[in-house]
Design a protein around this motif. Structure first.
Motif, short mmCIF file in Angstrom:
data_model
loop_
_atom_site.label_atom_id
_atom_site.label_comp_id
_atom_site.label_asym_id
_atom_site.label_seq_id
_atom_site.Cartn_x
_atom_site.Cartn_y
_atom_site.Cartn_z
N VAL A 131 0.87 -1.18 0.00
CA VAL A 131 0.00 0.00 0.00
C VAL A 131 0.91 1.23 0.00
N CYS A 132 0.74 2.09 -0.98
CA CYS A 132 1.58 3.29 -1.11
C CYS A 132 0.76 4.52 -0.75
N PRO A 133 1.06 5.21 0.36
CA PRO A 133 0.28 6.41 0.72
C PRO A 133 0.29 7.48 -0.36
N ARG A 134 1.42 7.59 -1.08
CA ARG A 134 1.49 8.62 -2.11
C ARG A 134 0.63 8.28 -3.33
N GLY A 135 0.06 7.06 -3.34
CA GLY A 135 -0.89 6.73 -4.40
C GLY A 135 -2.20 7.47 -4.25
N PHE A 136 -2.52 7.95 -3.02
CA PHE A 136 -3.74 8.73 -2.78
C PHE A 136 -3.51 10.17 -3.24
N TRP A 137 -4.45 10.70 -4.03
CA TRP A 137 -4.27 12.05 -4.55
C TRP A 137 -4.27 13.10 -3.45
N GLY A 138 -5.01 12.87 -2.39
CA GLY A 138 -5.05 13.84 -1.31
C GLY A 138 -3.75 13.96 -0.55
N LEU A 139 -2.85 12.98 -0.73
CA LEU A 139 -1.53 13.02 -0.08
C LEU A 139 -0.43 13.39 -1.06
#
Length: 837
Positions: A595-603
């Protein structure tokens, strides 16, 4: 750009010379963009790159090299890792930059003069600057390409704005305005002539017209396009002699703009000048195609035929129907390029996904030339509908719609003639050219085919998508975040705890579903994925599309762990920049391992939200809201604070509200409290707060209207109906600009019906920024979130004003990295350009 390369004593001179040669040997396309100054060249440089063995050596060198450095921006490179470099104090940096007459400093650690990474860094830095990005973004991209840690930067606003290719276009137009219009411009390279569609005998007026109409700010996406043309023209235009200009006062009242107009009686450029304050409107003609003719008056469009939509901005004219009574406020536009402004117009039709785009030149006075769009008519089962969106640098200004009847093959006619203005996003356009540029925008509205739709645009590319029903996905995300609030003890183990990883994995899986429903394989989609700044306009309250949860990495598997570099890539504090991901990132492949947090646009992206209340003609929501402009760019958040909370906050933790109040008082000695809404209105009137912190309980009144309750909630004065929200609740007599509102309660950011929603209401009555929650959040969760928001705002502005969009992005990263996943429930509505100080 002009680049000077220097080194501190002790740096290998042979390696320094080899570096210079490597730059010259590898630059290729860079020949049009960069000139490496020699040691004896006394020109002032745009950038001076200084290689230093240590940070202290660099400081000493800069302290004794005022004449030698001579640059607008300094780049100091040291071979040490970031953790070995002592951070400079803002005061000392400011003092040094003032003495050196520089407006920016970039400190890049881990870069050695003899390392190929240094050459890679410079090439990528120049490449990025040749596109429409600012110095800070260019330096970050260069560090990522060279696989170095993120640089530390101190950059002035002037440098951020003007070291920018699209800015150079405006500067060239300004220079051409000072040249005799008939002067032939000689020496333009053939490639630039071809790109501009002019010949070698072009004069200054013709070159300016071509530069304005043939080369828009969206053309700077690669070296072979507008960037090289701009670079070539800069050298040519600089050699043209400037004509003498006589000045005299303007002969007509120019309204509130107070312009100083330059006249040349021998060669007038603007024609007869009329007042820019004359009202002009967004207008459109709809024409039917009949054989080889275009017919303006008709009963219905022919099914599967063609029609033309002609758009202009002009004076009231019976031959040019407008969309409503709200004018296009040209008297508030920024200073024009040469003799007008270049805007982008998009037309989305219900007969196809592909949208059309064209540049519209709006002169200082008079009507714009019409631009024309050919549209295909449907099969007659539905009326023809089109949406017209006017934008500037991927920022929506106005949106309108029109409808016409269509005659089916069997003779039936569907629909009727109608049109209207949907949105006025930017009413006050002063300082428009000073705003941060967006890479893309989305308008979440109806699809023109009786369903939800998403219009996506980036530069010349645009599409209209009709996504599947995403209610289940959005409700699932809200439910997951609500569980964090209901069972906070399960999520207190930090970022890598089992519960937080499960939450992020689940959000990523559903976020991937949303991403694939909206983002497909099209040119505009790639621009949207790569975008660093996105504007989202929700034209209907039901049009909720939480793009913060879009996940553009492969969906993680059922047992995928968190990426081991997650904390590092998030940053972890407001003071620490996130580390760049590299090619070894396990999330970069298709195997769904982590799971990559930077995959979320809000991050990863700055997202500017604008929300409406759901009325069809939507002007009021945006007409009264504060916007940053040339004279008001910042909000002094801690100048005066007003705080109110519901007693229910303390039900699970007696200290919840006390902790928030302590944080507020620590941020400002001018902190006031209100225990009911009458006292709140008194506080607004007496103190004109610029930061309003509301921690209410959200419930329904007996007649099922939403209401916010504070205090014990037992009396009528403790409860505020949605319908009772007005400017007395939002704006004091000295509240300029509008306040920042932290509206942190139960579902305050996620209205459930078409018209009910607090965010549009607060925006309508003057709030500049609203930070709200999109899921049920309990008091024990709101308190730590609010405290961290306040402290995060303090940290963000400690070294100077910080843009809201960047503040919110870093706050989300910092709070998630420190184990507060509920921060993902926060969203901010308002102009991302506001500087918080």
């Amino acid at each position: 750009m002009k680049l000077r390369v220097l080194a501190t004593p002790g740096v290998d001179r042979a390696a320094l010379n080899a570096f210079r040669k490597a730059i010259l040997a590898n630059r290729g396309w860079m020949a049009d963009h960069v000139r490496v100054l020699s040691d004896g060249d006394d020109d002032r440089a745009d950038f001076t790159l200084v290689f230093a063995e240590t940070g202290a050596a660099g400081d000493t060198f800069l302290g004794n090299s005022e004449g030698q450095v001579d640059a607008d921006c300094l780049i100091v490179a040291t071979p040490m890792s970031q953790k070995d470099v002592a951070p400079a104090r803002p005061a000392s940096v400011t003092k040094m930059m003032r003495r050196l007459k520089a407006t920016g400093l970039v400190s890049q650690s881990g870069m050695h003069v003899g390392d190929g990474a240094a050459v890679s860094w410079v090439i990528e830095f120049v490449r990025a600057l040749s596109h429409t990005v600012t110095v800070d973004v260019a330096a970050m991209r260069a560090a990522e390409r060279a696989k170095l840690s993120a640089p530390t930067m101190w950059l002035g606003k002037a440098l951020l704005e003007h070291a920018h290719v699209s800015r150079r276009r405006a500067m060239l137009l300004s220079q051409l305005k000072q040249v005799i219009p008939s002067e032939v411009v000689r020496g333009i390279p053939g490639s630039a002539l071809q790109a501009l569609g002019v010949d070698a005998s072009v004069n200054a007026r013709g070159l300016a017209r071509a530069l304005r109409t043939r080369l828009t700010p969206f053309d700077f996406d690669r070296e072979s396009n507008g960037a090289s043309v701009i670079a070539a023209l800069a050298l040519v235009v600089a050699r043209i002699p400037i004509r003498p200009v006589a000045t005299r006062p303007p002969t007509r009242d120019l309204g509130s703009a107070h312009l100083d107009v330059l006249f040349d009686a021998a060669a007038p450029e603007l024609g007869e000048l009329t007042s820019p304050s004359a009202l002009r409107f967004l207008q459109a003609q709809l024409l039917r195609v009949e054989g080889n003719r275009l017919v303006e008056r008709f009963d219905a469009l022919a099914h599967r035929g063609a029609c033309f939509v002609r758009v202009r901005i002009g004076d009231e004219d019976g031959a040019w129907p407008g969309f409503g009574e709200e004018p296009f406020r040209t008297e508030l536009l920024p200073p024009p390029d040469l003799d007008g402004w270049t805007l982008q117009v998009y037309v989305f039709a219900n007969s196809g996904e592909q949208a059309q785009n064209a540049s519209l030149f709006l002169p200082v006075a008079g009507n714009s030339e019409p631009i024309e769009f050919k549209c295909v008519v449907g099969d007659g089962s539905a009326p023809f509908k089109a949406r017209v969106v006017v934008a500037h640098a991927n920022r929506v200004l106005q949106s309108a719609w029109l409808e016409a009847p269509v005659q089916a093959r069997n003779g039936d006619v569907r629909g009727a003639f109608s049109r209207g203005l949907e949105m006025v996003i930017k009413q006050d356009l002063t300082g428009l050219d000073e705003r941060w540029k967006f890479d893309a925008f989305l308008v979440v509205n109806d699809s023109l085919t009786n369903g939800p739709g998403v219009a996506i645009a980036s530069g010349p590319s645009a599409v209209l998508r009709t996504p599947p029903d995403l209610a289940k996905t959005i409700n699932f995300i809200d439910g997951e975040l609500s569980e964090v609030s209901e069972k906070p003890e399960h999520y207190e183990g930090g970022l890598e705890s089992k519960a937080v990883v499960r939450l992020l994995r689940s959000l990523a899986q559903y976020g991937r579903e949303m991403f694939e429903a909206i983002v497909q394989d099209h040119e505009v989609d790639r621009a949207l994925i790569d975008a660093e700044r996105v504007q989202v306009v929700a034209a209907e309250s039901w049009a909720r599309l939480p793009i913060e949860f879009f996940y553009d990495q492969p969906a993680p598997g059922a047992s995928a762990p968190l990426c081991p570099g997650a904390a590092k890539c998030l940053g972890g504090s407001m003071a620490a920049a996130p580390a760049p991901c590299n090619d070894a990132c396990p999330a970069a492949g298709p195997d769904e391992k982590v799971v990559c947090p930077r995959g979320f646009w809000g991050l990863r992206k700055v997202i500017e939200w604008h929300r409406h209340s759901g009325d069809k003609v939507q002007v009021g929501d945006f007409r009264l809201q504060s916007e940053p402009d040339t004279h008001r760019k910042s909000i002094k958040a801690f100048q005066s604070i007003l705080f109110a909370h519901s007693d229910r906050m303390d039900a699970h933790s007696a200290q919840a509200s006390a902790d928030v109040l302590a944080a507020l008082k620590g941020a400002s000695s001018h902190t006031y409290t209100a225990s009911d809404w009458d006292l709140w209105r008194t506080g607004i009137s007496s103190h004109s707060p610029l930061l309003m912190v509301m921690l209410p309980h959200n419930e329904e009144s007996p007649n099922e209207l939403p209401e916010l309750s504070i205090g014990p909630g037992t009396l009528a004065t403790h409860r505020l109906l949605l319908s009772s929200i007005d400017d007395r609740v939002i704006k004091g007599p000295k509240t300029m600009p509008g306040a920042i509102v932290l509206l942190l309660g139960c579902e305050t950011g996620a209205p459930k019906t078409s018209y009910l929603g607090y965010v549009p209401k607060f925006r309508r009555y003057g709030a500049s920024i609203i930070v709200s929650t999109g899921a049920v959040v309990l008091g024990r969760q709101i308190s730590p979130i609010c405290v961290r928001l306040i402290k995060g705002l303090q940290a963000a502005v400690a070294s100077g004003p910080a843009p809201l969009g960047q503040v919110m992005l870093r706050l989300r990263r910092e709070m998630l990295a420190n184990g507060f996943p509920i921060v993902l429930a926060l969203s901010a509505s308002g102009d991302a350009d506001w500087l918080i100080e």
